[in-house]
Design an enzyme around this catalytic site. Structure first.
Site, PDB file in Angstrom:
ATOM      1  CG  ASP A  67     -10.391 -16.690 -15.989  1.00  0.00           C
ATOM      2  OD1 ASP A  67     -11.030 -17.941 -15.584  1.00  0.00           O
ATOM      3  OD2 ASP A  67     -10.048 -16.098 -15.230  1.00  0.00           O
ATOM      4  CE  LYS A  68     -12.246 -12.363 -21.338  1.00  0.00           C
ATOM      5  NZ  LYS A  68     -13.576 -11.902 -21.270  1.00  0.00           N
TER       6      LYS A  68
ATOM      7  CD  GLU B 248     -22.388 -18.434 -15.316  1.00  0.00           C
ATOM      8  OE1 GLU B 248     -21.245 -18.236 -15.511  1.00  0.00           O
ATOM      9  OE2 GLU B 248     -23.245 -17.631 -15.242  1.00  0.00           O
TER      10      GLU B 248
ATOM     11  CG  HIS C 164      -6.614 -15.881 -19.448  1.00  0.00           C
ATOM     12  ND1 HIS C 164      -7.695 -16.183 -18.460  1.00  0.00           N
ATOM     13  CD2 HIS C 164      -5.536 -15.258 -18.560  1.00  0.00           C
ATOM     14  CE1 HIS C 164      -7.315 -15.878 -17.277  1.00  0.00           C
ATOM     15  NE2 HIS C 164      -6.113 -15.461 -17.055  1.00  0.00           N
TER      16      HIS C 164
ATOM     17  CG  ASP D 196      -5.164 -19.890 -13.476  1.00  0.00           C
ATOM     18  OD1 ASP D 196      -5.982 -20.532 -12.665  1.00  0.00           O
ATOM     19  OD2 ASP D 196      -5.301 -18.614 -13.691  1.00  0.00           O
ATOM     20  CB  ALA D 197      -9.069 -23.808 -13.013  1.00  0.00           C
TER      21      ALA D 197
ATOM     22  CE  LYS E 188     -24.507 -13.150 -16.123  1.00  0.00           C
ATOM     23  NZ  LYS E 188     -24.270 -12.020 -15.025  1.00  0.00           N
TER      24      LYS E 188
ATOM     25  NE  ARG F  19     -11.723 -17.218 -12.627  1.00  0.00           N
ATOM     26  CZ  ARG F  19     -10.941 -18.407 -12.278  1.00  0.00           C
ATOM     27  NH1 ARG F  19     -11.226 -18.811 -11.117  1.00  0.00           N
ATOM     28  NH2 ARG F  19     -10.267 -18.997 -12.992  1.00  0.00           N
ATOM     29  CE  LYS F  20      -8.228 -12.602 -15.877  1.00  0.00           C
ATOM     30  NZ  LYS F  20      -8.710 -13.500 -14.729  1.00  0.00           N
TER      31      LYS F  20
ATOM     32  CD  GLU G 139     -29.685 -21.157 -14.356  1.00  0.00           C
ATOM     33  OE1 GLU G 139     -28.869 -21.909 -14.061  1.00  0.00           O
ATOM     34  OE2 GLU G 139     -29.492 -19.960 -14.704  1.00  0.00           O
TER      35      GLU G 139
ATOM     36  CE  LYS H 101      -3.007 -12.184 -16.529  1.00  0.00           C
ATOM     37  NZ  LYS H 101      -3.225 -12.735 -15.202  1.00  0.00           N
TER      38      LYS H 101
ATOM     39  CE  LYS I 248     -30.655 -14.721 -18.113  1.00  0.00           C
ATOM     40  NZ  LYS I 248     -31.498 -15.489 -18.971  1.00  0.00           N
TER      41      LYS I 248
ATOM     42  CG  ASP J 232     -25.966  -8.776 -14.354  1.00  0.00           C
ATOM     43  OD1 ASP J 232     -26.228  -7.758 -13.799  1.00  0.00           O
ATOM     44  OD2 ASP J 232     -25.844 -10.024 -14.172  1.00  0.00           O
TER      45      ASP J 232
ATOM     46  CG  PHE K 289       3.396 -18.101 -20.074  1.00  0.00           C
ATOM     47  CD1 PHE K 289       2.738 -19.159 -19.258  1.00  0.00           C
ATOM     48  CD2 PHE K 289       2.785 -17.070 -20.423  1.00  0.00           C
ATOM     49  CE1 PHE K 289       1.631 -19.213 -19.271  1.00  0.00           C
ATOM     50  CE2 PHE K 289       1.357 -16.874 -20.325  1.00  0.00           C
ATOM     51  CZ  PHE K 289       0.747 -17.903 -19.664  1.00  0.00           C
TER      52      PHE K 289
END
Length: 404
Positions: free
Chosen positions: A24-25, A50, A22, A260-261, A287, A266-267, A63, A186, A291, A293, A252
């Site tokens: 995003d992955k 990123e 995918h 899809d960008a 990260k 995003r997941k 960074e 997916k 961090k 997060d 598909f």
């Protein structure tokens, strides 16, 4: 407040997963591969990487800073970042433009730069006088961890089985056993519950990229019989009324970053608990463990899993919260949704006694300064063996602390 339906009700709950191909992955894996490369050079490197991907194009930015050999290490990462990104794409299977990205030919831009000195001084313990010498949190925020006894891995069943379906599909694709599968995919699993108990699988959705020459009926039959059923039949939750939705649009073929960008982070619900259990404010991939997060979300899962493994509760959700530069959590919360076997206050007191939730303590406990992150970036960060936050080695300490 209980965020789940009444335990006397039957209801449906759905979670999704996305495959390693995918878009995003793809971006999550590139970001974490850059992180791993930095940690190999310097375990105390600070990284926030990123990635963005679209048709024939990958961009990385963010960074990085090093505590040793800074100039040489930054030069090394800038020189090798493109090679790392192309290797990730190749390993996923993006070897042709017809798949959505060609690992050898896509355009690449690197915009990594040094970390803000203002952020760095708090993280390394050079901030406010009362915290000097102590590692502070890399940012403010709240993080959640969750565990439940629905599966042996102490994960919610819908997201866990959605991941397993795509893991099986990837194995068959990469082995060549199903030659027409392409990288993007997916899945989605809907489970009927009686209270907190899964009683049947109501529906399964799989959308998988494929070669153009294969017929739809072959796609549907193969995905159901060779991927879904071998994964889900051992659960005993499939029945004659389970519904299967395979490539519901009919085809598909166009997928990956061309369809899809993609973007890092995003997941986040796929990465965690599929919506069963809350998520904090941040994503994980790219990260380093300063961090919170990322690191505190791992610690919260570690705590929650040990609570359930110790049979102190059937379900547990843990919230940790931090302020940037402060070397301890500003709050710790334990929610057991009425499933606790002892007083919730005793569980919370035991958690505070057994677990070191300072940023430095988390990194030390879970050995997070090692280059372990790229494998986390697909098929969920939780419920998979081999990651230190999945250990249940605090069960005896928790039980003893509760009794004390």
């Amino acid at each position: 407040m209980d965020i789940f339906p009444s335990k006397s009700n039957h209801y449906l709950f759905t979670s999704e997963s996305v495959g390693e191909g995918h878009p995003d992955k793809l971006c999550d894996q590139i970001s974490d591969a850059i992180l791993d490369a930095c940690l190999k050079l310097d375990p105390n490197a600070h990284v926030a990487c990123e990635t963005f991907a679209t048709t024939n194009f990958v961009l990385i930015g963010g960074e990085i800073s090093f505590t040793v050999n800074a100039k040489e290490n930054i030069k090394f990462i800038k020189k090798n970042a493109e090679k790392i990104a192309r290797k990730v794409a190749q390993d996923i299977g993006y070897t042709s433009a017809s798949y959505g990205l060609d690992c050898k030919k896509f355009k690449f831009i690197n915009r990594l730069h040094a970390q803000s000195a203002d952020i760095n001084q708090g993280v390394v313990g050079a901030g406010l006088s009362e915290y000097k010498g102590l590692q502070g949190a890399g940012d403010q925020g709240m993080m959640f961890g969750f565990a439940c006894n629905e599966t042996p891995e102490l994960m919610p069943a819908p997201v866990f089985y959605a991941h397993k379906i795509l893991l099986a599909a990837t194995s068959l694709r990469k082995s060549g056993k199903i030659k027409w599968l392409r990288p993007d995919a997916k899945s989605q699993v809907t489970i009927e519950y009686d209270g907190y108990k899964p009683v049947r699988i109501d529906s399964v959705v799989v959308s998988h990229q494929h070669d153009p020459e294969v017929e739809y009926e072959e796609i549907k039959k193969t995905i159901i019989n060779e991927i879904i059923k071998p994964v889900l039949e051992p659960t005993g939750l499939l029945d004659e009324n389970t519904k299967y939705y395979i490539n519901p649009t009919g085809k598909f073929e166009i997928g990956g970053p061309d369809g899809d960008a993609g973007l890092t982070g995003r997941k986040i619900i796929v990465d965690t608990y599929g919506g069963m259990g809350r998520h904090g404010g941040g994503a994980f991939s790219g990260k380093d463990p300063s961090k919170v997060d990322r690191s505190a979300a791992y610690m919260a899962r570690y705590i929650a899993k040990n609570i359930v493994a110790a049979d102190l509760a059937d379900r547990a959700e843990v919230q940790l919260a931090y302020a940037i530069g402060v070397p301890f959590p500003v709050s710790v919360m334990i929610e057991t949704f009425g499933t606790e076997k002892v007083l919730n206050s005793k569980i919370e007191a035991a958690v505070k006694k057994v677990f070191d939730c300072t940023p430095a303590g988390i990194s030390e406990t879970l050995k997070l300064r090692n280059p372990i992150y790229q494998p986390t970036a697909s098929y969920g960060h939780f419920g998979r063996s081999g990651f230190p936050w999945e250990n249940t080695d605090k069960v005896d300490e928790l039980k003893a602390a509760v009794k004390a």
